[in-house]
Motif scaffolding. Structure first.
Motif, mmCIF file in Angstrom:
data_model
loop_
_atom_site.group_PDB
_atom_site.id
_atom_site.type_symbol
_atom_site.label_atom_id
_atom_site.label_comp_id
_atom_site.label_asym_id
_atom_site.label_seq_id
_atom_site.Cartn_x
_atom_site.Cartn_y
_atom_site.Cartn_z
ATOM 1 N N LEU A 156 22.929 -40.443 -1.651
ATOM 2 C CA LEU A 156 22.241 -39.842 -0.511
ATOM 3 C C LEU A 156 21.305 -40.831 0.176
ATOM 4 O O LEU A 156 20.670 -41.658 -0.495
ATOM 5 C CB LEU A 156 21.414 -38.634 -0.974
ATOM 6 C CG LEU A 156 22.173 -37.477 -1.639
ATOM 7 C CD1 LEU A 156 21.183 -36.485 -2.224
ATOM 8 C CD2 LEU A 156 23.092 -36.808 -0.643
ATOM 9 N N PRO A 157 21.193 -40.728 1.505
ATOM 10 C CA PRO A 157 20.156 -41.496 2.210
ATOM 11 C C PRO A 157 18.820 -40.777 2.046
ATOM 12 O O PRO A 157 18.697 -39.586 2.319
ATOM 13 C CB PRO A 157 20.629 -41.468 3.670
ATOM 14 C CG PRO A 157 21.422 -40.205 3.785
ATOM 15 C CD PRO A 157 22.052 -39.971 2.445
ATOM 16 N N ILE A 158 17.813 -41.512 1.597
ATOM 17 C CA ILE A 158 16.520 -40.910 1.302
ATOM 18 C C ILE A 158 15.419 -41.670 2.034
ATOM 19 O O ILE A 158 15.360 -42.903 1.984
ATOM 20 C CB ILE A 158 16.221 -40.928 -0.210
ATOM 21 C CG1 ILE A 158 17.341 -40.211 -0.985
ATOM 22 C CG2 ILE A 158 14.873 -40.293 -0.509
ATOM 23 C CD1 ILE A 158 17.432 -38.737 -0.729
ATOM 24 N N GLN A 159 14.555 -40.909 2.705
ATOM 25 C CA GLN A 159 13.416 -41.504 3.397
ATOM 26 C C GLN A 159 12.275 -41.772 2.416
ATOM 27 O O GLN A 159 12.083 -41.026 1.456
ATOM 28 C CB GLN A 159 12.918 -40.542 4.495
ATOM 29 C CG GLN A 159 11.865 -41.110 5.418
ATOM 30 C CD GLN A 159 12.420 -42.150 6.373
ATOM 31 O OE1 GLN A 159 13.535 -42.033 6.865
ATOM 32 N NE2 GLN A 159 11.636 -43.183 6.636
ATOM 33 N N LYS A 160 11.554 -42.851 2.658
ATOM 34 C CA LYS A 160 10.397 -43.160 1.819
ATOM 35 C C LYS A 160 9.443 -41.969 1.809
ATOM 36 O O LYS A 160 9.113 -41.415 2.856
ATOM 37 C CB LYS A 160 9.674 -44.398 2.351
ATOM 38 C CG LYS A 160 8.419 -44.762 1.573
ATOM 39 C CD LYS A 160 7.739 -45.977 2.167
ATOM 40 C CE LYS A 160 6.462 -46.312 1.409
ATOM 41 N NZ LYS A 160 5.774 -47.497 1.976
ATOM 42 N N GLY A 161 9.003 -41.569 0.625
ATOM 43 C CA GLY A 161 8.090 -40.440 0.489
ATOM 44 C C GLY A 161 8.778 -39.107 0.256
ATOM 45 O O GLY A 161 8.109 -38.118 -0.076
ATOM 46 N N SER A 162 10.099 -39.055 0.419
ATOM 47 C CA SER A 162 10.832 -37.804 0.170
ATOM 48 C C SER A 162 10.805 -37.478 -1.321
ATOM 49 O O SER A 162 10.785 -38.371 -2.171
ATOM 50 C CB SER A 162 12.272 -37.919 0.654
ATOM 51 O OG SER A 162 12.332 -37.933 2.059
ATOM 52 N N ARG A 163 10.849 -36.175 -1.614
ATOM 53 C CA ARG A 163 10.776 -35.726 -3.002
ATOM 54 C C ARG A 163 12.125 -35.113 -3.400
ATOM 55 O O ARG A 163 12.699 -34.306 -2.662
ATOM 56 C CB ARG A 163 9.641 -34.718 -3.163
ATOM 57 C CG ARG A 163 8.299 -35.302 -2.753
ATOM 58 C CD ARG A 163 7.201 -34.270 -2.622
ATOM 59 N NE ARG A 163 6.755 -33.826 -3.945
ATOM 60 C CZ ARG A 163 6.876 -32.577 -4.380
ATOM 61 N NH1 ARG A 163 7.451 -31.646 -3.627
ATOM 62 N NH2 ARG A 163 6.431 -32.252 -5.582
ATOM 63 N N VAL A 164 12.584 -35.505 -4.576
ATOM 64 C CA VAL A 164 13.894 -35.059 -5.072
ATOM 65 C C VAL A 164 13.678 -34.403 -6.438
ATOM 66 O O VAL A 164 12.990 -34.969 -7.290
ATOM 67 C CB VAL A 164 14.873 -36.243 -5.199
ATOM 68 C CG1 VAL A 164 16.269 -35.741 -5.616
ATOM 69 C CG2 VAL A 164 14.959 -37.024 -3.884
ATOM 70 N N TRP A 165 14.290 -33.226 -6.630
ATOM 71 C CA TRP A 165 14.173 -32.555 -7.917
ATOM 72 C C TRP A 165 15.368 -31.640 -8.150
ATOM 73 O O TRP A 165 16.241 -31.508 -7.278
ATOM 74 C CB TRP A 165 12.851 -31.784 -8.025
ATOM 75 C CG TRP A 165 12.731 -30.566 -7.147
ATOM 76 C CD1 TRP A 165 13.134 -29.287 -7.432
ATOM 77 C CD2 TRP A 165 12.145 -30.495 -5.842
ATOM 78 N NE1 TRP A 165 12.850 -28.434 -6.391
ATOM 79 C CE2 TRP A 165 12.231 -29.152 -5.411
ATOM 80 C CE3 TRP A 165 11.558 -31.441 -4.987
ATOM 81 C CZ2 TRP A 165 11.762 -28.731 -4.163
ATOM 82 C CZ3 TRP A 165 11.084 -31.018 -3.756
ATOM 83 C CH2 TRP A 165 11.183 -29.687 -3.354
ATOM 84 N N VAL A 166 15.393 -31.017 -9.326
ATOM 85 C CA VAL A 166 16.454 -30.077 -9.692
ATOM 86 C C VAL A 166 15.802 -28.737 -10.019
ATOM 87 O O VAL A 166 14.763 -28.705 -10.695
ATOM 88 C CB VAL A 166 17.250 -30.580 -10.920
ATOM 89 C CG1 VAL A 166 18.316 -29.565 -11.326
ATOM 90 C CG2 VAL A 166 17.881 -31.935 -10.623
ATOM 91 N N PHE A 167 16.394 -27.656 -9.540
ATOM 92 C CA PHE A 167 15.889 -26.347 -9.941
ATOM 93 C C PHE A 167 17.037 -25.482 -10.455
ATOM 94 O O PHE A 167 18.204 -25.685 -10.113
ATOM 95 C CB PHE A 167 15.104 -25.662 -8.815
ATOM 96 C CG PHE A 167 15.944 -25.035 -7.739
ATOM 97 C CD1 PHE A 167 16.457 -23.753 -7.883
ATOM 98 C CD2 PHE A 167 16.184 -25.714 -6.551
ATOM 99 C CE1 PHE A 167 17.208 -23.159 -6.885
ATOM 100 C CE2 PHE A 167 16.943 -25.135 -5.548
ATOM 101 C CZ PHE A 167 17.462 -23.847 -5.717
ATOM 102 N N HIS A 168 16.695 -24.498 -11.278
ATOM 103 C CA HIS A 168 17.673 -23.583 -11.870
ATOM 104 C C HIS A 168 17.677 -22.291 -11.055
ATOM 105 O O HIS A 168 16.675 -21.599 -10.979
ATOM 106 C CB HIS A 168 17.297 -23.297 -13.330
ATOM 107 C CG HIS A 168 18.256 -22.392 -14.038
ATOM 108 N ND1 HIS A 168 19.561 -22.228 -13.643
ATOM 109 C CD2 HIS A 168 18.103 -21.606 -15.145
ATOM 110 C CE1 HIS A 168 20.182 -21.385 -14.444
ATOM 111 N NE2 HIS A 168 19.301 -20.975 -15.371
ATOM 112 N N GLN A 169 18.814 -22.045 -10.437
ATOM 113 C CA GLN A 169 18.927 -20.817 -9.655
ATOM 114 C C GLN A 169 19.154 -19.650 -10.621
ATOM 115 O O GLN A 169 20.176 -19.590 -11.307
ATOM 116 C CB GLN A 169 20.088 -20.904 -8.664
ATOM 117 C CG GLN A 169 20.256 -19.638 -7.830
ATOM 118 C CD GLN A 169 21.353 -19.788 -6.792
ATOM 119 O OE1 GLN A 169 21.667 -20.908 -6.396
ATOM 120 N NE2 GLN A 169 21.916 -18.686 -6.364
#
Length: 236
Positions: free
Chosen positions: A189-202
């Motif tokens: 993925l293209p990611i901008q500086k400062g972007s936050r990435v995580w995983v959540f359980h639906q």
């Protein structure tokens, strides 16, 4: 007789002298006019050279400014690369099962195997991009049907999100007792500086997520593939 002859020639000589003097004055005037003309031409050339010099000074200053801007950009890039050594990567896994999961909150992968650049936070489960670029992320989610346990869901549905926007999912379903199942997904993925990435359980019928330290089947990993100035041209 000679006296009379001298008197006769005197006016002629006087006229010739006057003519010579007038001729000399005319030549001097012509020389003055030519010198003035040359002076005018020289002044015009000086003015042109001064104007050209001013333009050259402006152009030189503009080039110096451009060189300074390039140097500053190179120094900034060098500083960023020195800070992160040109690489950002992490791998973390969940060491124990979790219950009472709240929808749309990050799964906290508590045990870190690698955290180059210190961009992953094991206390929150969130990765914050230190540089703009293209990243690779991997998510693995384990599911196990354990009788008598407090796990209320054997269907695991995890989502990889960037700044809250769903990107990909990993699904695992353990239908039979003691069945080990694992779902995984990988994203570039293209990611901008400062972007936050995580995983959540639906949560769809349950609030639990299976994990064990010995098996380590529930994990989250990521790495910077290459840095870019912008990601706008990469999206679409």
């Amino acid at each position: 007789m000679w006296t009379n002859l001298f008197l006769l020639l005197l006016p002629i000589n006087s006229v010739a002298y006057e003519n010579n003097e007038l001729g000399l004055q005319y030549e001097i005037l012509e020389e003055i006019r030519e010198m003035k003309s040359n002076e005018k031409h020289l002044e015009e050339r000086v003015m042109k050279l001064e104007y050209a010099n001013k333009e050259n000074v402006k152009e030189i200053q503009q080039l110096r400014n451009e060189i300074s801007t390039c140097r500053n950009a190179m120094e900034a890039g060098k500083s960023r690369r020195q800070e992160y050594r040109g690489s950002v990567s992490f791998t973390a896994y969940l060491s124990h099962s979790v219950t009472n999961i709240v929808h749309n909150t990050p799964v906290v992968y508590d045990t870190v195997l690698l955290n180059d650049g210190a961009a992953y936070d094991p206390l929150t489960g969130v990765f914050t991009a230190p540089l703009t670029g293209v990243y690779l992320f991997s998510v693995s989610s384990g599911s196990k049907n354990l009788p008598g346990s407090n796990l209320t869901q054997y269907d695991v549905f995890t989502r990889l999100v960037v700044d809250g926007v769903h990107k990909l999912s990993a699904v695992a379903e353990s239908k039979n007792v003691y069945d080990d199942e694992q779902g995984s997904t990988t994203a570039i993925l293209p990611i901008q500086k400062g972007s936050r990435v995580w995983v959540f359980h639906q949560i769809t019928g349950g609030h639990s997520l299976f994990a064990e330290d010995g098996e380590r089947v529930t994990s989250f990993a990521g790495a910077l593939l290459y840095e870019t100035e912008s990601i706008a041209h990469l999206i679409g």
